[in-house]
Design a protein around this motif. Sequence first.
Motif, mmCIF file in Angstrom:
data_model
loop_
_atom_site.group_PDB
_atom_site.id
_atom_site.type_symbol
_atom_site.label_atom_id
_atom_site.label_comp_id
_atom_site.label_asym_id
_atom_site.label_seq_id
_atom_site.Cartn_x
_atom_site.Cartn_y
_atom_site.Cartn_z
ATOM 1 N N ILE A 61 0.883 -1.163 0.000
ATOM 2 C CA ILE A 61 0.000 0.000 0.000
ATOM 3 C C ILE A 61 0.919 1.210 0.000
ATOM 4 O O ILE A 61 1.722 1.394 0.912
ATOM 5 C CB ILE A 61 -0.937 -0.001 1.227
ATOM 6 C CG1 ILE A 61 -1.875 -1.225 1.164
ATOM 7 C CG2 ILE A 61 -1.730 1.292 1.302
ATOM 8 C CD1 ILE A 61 -2.788 -1.385 2.364
ATOM 9 N N GLU A 67 -4.719 -2.300 -2.087
ATOM 10 C CA GLU A 67 -5.006 -0.869 -2.171
ATOM 11 C C GLU A 67 -6.295 -0.549 -2.932
ATOM 12 O O GLU A 67 -6.458 0.522 -3.491
ATOM 13 C CB GLU A 67 -3.819 -0.092 -2.765
ATOM 14 C CG GLU A 67 -3.747 1.313 -2.261
ATOM 15 C CD GLU A 67 -2.411 1.985 -2.472
ATOM 16 O OE1 GLU A 67 -2.318 3.154 -2.103
ATOM 17 O OE2 GLU A 67 -1.464 1.360 -2.966
ATOM 18 N N ASN A 68 -7.238 -1.481 -2.930
ATOM 19 C CA ASN A 68 -8.554 -1.231 -3.501
ATOM 20 C C ASN A 68 -9.442 -0.643 -2.410
ATOM 21 O O ASN A 68 -9.494 -1.172 -1.296
ATOM 22 C CB ASN A 68 -9.194 -2.541 -4.005
ATOM 23 C CG ASN A 68 -8.367 -3.174 -5.101
ATOM 24 O OD1 ASN A 68 -8.031 -2.534 -6.080
ATOM 25 N ND2 ASN A 68 -8.038 -4.433 -4.920
ATOM 26 N N LEU A 69 -10.151 0.431 -2.714
ATOM 27 C CA LEU A 69 -11.068 1.041 -1.757
ATOM 28 C C LEU A 69 -12.221 0.075 -1.507
ATOM 29 O O LEU A 69 -12.864 -0.386 -2.448
ATOM 30 C CB LEU A 69 -11.585 2.376 -2.302
ATOM 31 C CG LEU A 69 -12.431 3.212 -1.350
ATOM 32 C CD1 LEU A 69 -11.618 3.631 -0.130
ATOM 33 C CD2 LEU A 69 -12.957 4.446 -2.073
ATOM 34 N N ARG A 70 -12.466 -0.269 -0.244
ATOM 35 C CA ARG A 70 -13.477 -1.261 0.120
ATOM 36 C C ARG A 70 -14.661 -0.661 0.861
ATOM 37 O O ARG A 70 -15.544 -1.389 1.296
ATOM 38 C CB ARG A 70 -12.857 -2.359 0.979
ATOM 39 C CG ARG A 70 -11.647 -3.026 0.366
ATOM 40 C CD ARG A 70 -11.934 -3.649 -0.945
ATOM 41 N NE ARG A 70 -12.641 -4.903 -0.722
ATOM 42 C CZ ARG A 70 -12.991 -5.735 -1.676
ATOM 43 N NH1 ARG A 70 -12.715 -5.453 -2.916
ATOM 44 N NH2 ARG A 70 -13.610 -6.834 -1.387
ATOM 45 N N VAL A 102 -9.138 0.381 2.780
ATOM 46 C CA VAL A 102 -8.551 -0.207 1.577
ATOM 47 C C VAL A 102 -8.067 -1.601 1.941
ATOM 48 O O VAL A 102 -7.723 -1.879 3.089
ATOM 49 C CB VAL A 102 -7.382 0.638 0.998
ATOM 50 C CG1 VAL A 102 -7.876 1.988 0.520
ATOM 51 C CG2 VAL A 102 -6.254 0.791 1.977
#
Length: 142
Positions: free
Chosen positions: A92, A122-125, A118
């Motif tokens: 990240i 590093e995907n926004l969750r 994230v």
Amino acid sequence: YVRVVRDLKSSLISTNGTESIPPLYDYVSIPSEHGFIVVEKEGKSGVIGEGGGFIFRLSSKFEKIYGVHEGYSKILLKGKYGFIDQHGDVWISPQYPAAGEMSDSMVSVLIRGKWGFVDNRENLRSSLIMKRYFHLRTGLLS
């Protein structure tokens, strides 16, 4: 484990009195759940594994390495937070002004003044709706 400071150097002593980490470092963390220990010496940070050897050698690459959670360490670089794995590879990127600790492969991060989560890729969750920091632990906000 007990952290002991002698002559301005930190060491780590196990509960049976055995010295696990000698007094060579300016700072020694308590071991993570997987036995990783963060050490600091002369402005450099590193991570020692269960066997006592470095898995991430002392380096000044980052301003600070924080404790290891779920195999990742929070880092500080140029005033921003990110995460690295046990080999020092960035997972990240250090772009967040604030970040929590890794839990359930996610971490809370501050983005444009609001908190969200994230994952370790590093995907926004989550939506950026929270105005204050929440810690995620085993799937629950606390």
